[in-house]
Design a protein around this motif. Sequence first.
Motif, PDB file in Angstrom:
ATOM      1  N   GLU A  41      16.557 -24.230  53.366  1.00 21.63           N
ATOM      2  CA  GLU A  41      17.488 -23.794  53.857  1.00 21.63           C
ATOM      3  C   GLU A  41      17.157 -23.572  55.376  1.00 21.63           C
ATOM      4  OE1 GLU A  41      20.557 -21.858  50.739  1.00 21.63           O
ATOM      5  OE2 GLU A  41      19.975 -20.656  52.524  1.00 21.63           O
ATOM      6  N   GLY A  42      17.605 -23.903  56.390  1.00 22.83           N
ATOM      7  CA  GLY A  42      17.345 -23.968  57.584  1.00 22.83           C
ATOM      8  C   GLY A  42      17.375 -22.476  58.168  1.00 22.83           C
ATOM      9  N   SER A  43      18.212 -21.710  57.603  1.00 22.98           N
ATOM     10  CA  SER A  43      18.601 -20.487  58.212  1.00 22.98           C
ATOM     11  C   SER A  43      17.935 -19.382  57.537  1.00 22.98           C
ATOM     12  CB  SER A  43      20.076 -20.194  58.429  1.00 22.98           C
ATOM     13  OG  SER A  43      20.622 -21.139  59.114  1.00 22.98           O
ATOM     14  N   SER A  44      17.075 -19.550  56.426  1.00 24.56           N
ATOM     15  CA  SER A  44      16.768 -18.600  55.467  1.00 24.56           C
ATOM     16  C   SER A  44      15.399 -18.247  55.541  1.00 24.56           C
ATOM     17  CB  SER A  44      16.997 -18.892  54.069  1.00 24.56           C
ATOM     18  OG  SER A  44      18.340 -19.305  53.937  1.00 24.56           O
ATOM     19  N   LEU A  45      14.618 -18.622  56.605  1.00 23.36           N
ATOM     20  CA  LEU A  45      13.132 -18.263  56.786  1.00 23.36           C
ATOM     21  C   LEU A  45      12.784 -17.312  57.674  1.00 23.36           C
ATOM     22  CD1 LEU A  45      11.777 -22.074  55.883  1.00 23.36           C
ATOM     23  CD2 LEU A  45      11.911 -19.842  54.260  1.00 23.36           C
ATOM     24  N   GLY A  46      13.929 -16.729  58.146  1.00 25.26           N
ATOM     25  CA  GLY A  46      13.685 -15.766  59.412  1.00 25.26           C
ATOM     26  C   GLY A  46      12.563 -14.903  59.461  1.00 25.26           C
ATOM     27  N   GLU A  47      12.389 -14.224  58.209  1.00 26.61           N
ATOM     28  CA  GLU A  47      11.251 -13.102  58.177  1.00 26.61           C
ATOM     29  C   GLU A  47      10.120 -13.609  58.302  1.00 26.61           C
ATOM     30  OE1 GLU A  47      11.379 -11.175  54.420  1.00 26.61           O
ATOM     31  OE2 GLU A  47      13.631 -10.932  54.525  1.00 26.61           O
ATOM     32  N   ALA A  48       9.716 -14.904  57.481  1.00 30.54           N
ATOM     33  CA  ALA A  48       8.361 -15.738  57.686  1.00 30.54           C
ATOM     34  C   ALA A  48       8.128 -16.169  59.037  1.00 30.54           C
ATOM     35  CB  ALA A  48       8.196 -16.815  56.660  1.00 30.54           C
ATOM     36  N   LEU A  49       9.335 -16.720  59.726  1.00 33.49           N
ATOM     37  CA  LEU A  49       9.077 -17.016  61.052  1.00 33.49           C
ATOM     38  C   LEU A  49       8.667 -15.832  62.052  1.00 33.49           C
ATOM     39  CD1 LEU A  49      11.859 -19.698  61.476  1.00 33.49           C
ATOM     40  CD2 LEU A  49       9.360 -20.076  60.838  1.00 33.49           C
ATOM     41  N   THR A  50       9.262 -14.842  61.755  1.00 30.93           N
ATOM     42  CA  THR A  50       9.116 -13.723  62.730  1.00 30.93           C
ATOM     43  C   THR A  50       7.563 -13.399  62.537  1.00 30.93           C
ATOM     44  OG1 THR A  50      11.192 -12.955  62.539  1.00 30.93           O
ATOM     45  CG2 THR A  50       9.647 -11.226  63.202  1.00 30.93           C
TER      46      THR A  50
END
Length: 363
Positions: free
Chosen positions: A105-114
């Motif tokens: 899901e394109g919008s669900s990886l925020g924490e890992a990307l931060t």
Amino acid sequence: MRKTMCRILAAASVAVLAMSTMAFAGETEAEADVIQGNGQKIGVSMPTKDLQRWNQDGDNMQKMLEDAGYTVDLQYASNDVQTQLSQIENMISSGDEILVIAAIEGSSLGEALTMAAENEIPVIAYDRLLMQSDAVSYYATFDNYMVGTVQGNYIVDTLDLDNVDGPFNLECTAGDPGDNNAGYFFSGAMDVLQPYIDSGKLVVPSGQVAFDDVATPTWATETAQSRAENILSSNYSDGTNVDVWLCSNDSTALGVENALAANYTGTYPIVTGQDCDIENVKNMIAGKQAMSVFKDTRTLAAQVVKMVGQVLNGVEVDVNDTETYDNGVKVVPSYLCEPVFADVNNYTELLIDSGYYTEDQLK
Ligand code: BGC
């Protein structure tokens, strides 16, 4: 007329094949452009092993990266967002130097990307754009909108919509709303088809034509199948023919084809697809799917391996689109590979002669 169009399309596709063969010969060039690694560890996060294409993507990435001297940390996340998140976090803490991510899901990886950004680890979005994050450095994909226009144009040409009155009955099955690509595929196709719906040459008996009504969560074959079964029993059980079924990809097309096999006795519709998965190519040969869109995963993997070397070495990165892919926070510089259509007339050249499949795999 259909035959004439098919011949024109086949001729056009041979021309495109010549181009894609050049691109593939160019892949040797691309490989020559690849900056050799010295064992750096590259994290490759893939969504699922359930669909053939991601296995191919993962295998290609692994082989090409290893051939170029990198170490590969390849993980599949079983279509589970939490699993993908923790796999990526592990990649970061275990010292991967760059991440290549095909998101569930394109919008669900925020924490890992931060976390990647905090650790100064560059991220390349693979095939699917990573949304709502400025930690995404680059995006490599096939031209997703063009995938849709290729499907739409195939329908227009095969039904000869510019020269006949119709009306023809159309049904639509799109992809996963959590996948940013799904909207591009569908809008590319609908931008081509909508004028014919407006003029009455195409009619949608189910009335379901908005993306939200035709979407298929996780691109699941079973979900596409049960929706198609409902549509067939509610709108076509009186002998009405469905003339065309726009399916955004092969896993959803397979569901529609299963439903048609079990619940429909009318004239068989034109069914579209994408990926040239083996089961679908077999169906194409058997006359149960008219076309698929061929996205040579070797081309995409080669491009990404090239990008990996460029990013790691601070060299200018090869992109060809700096306008289209806005992830909500920034426009992500992208490299778009070109998709081509495949059908029963050109699949041998496209898929077998190019070494993508062996003849035995399609039996
Ligand atoms: C890919 C398609 C694939 C679909 C389902 C999309 O993001 O671009 O090639 O069919 O996901 O896995």
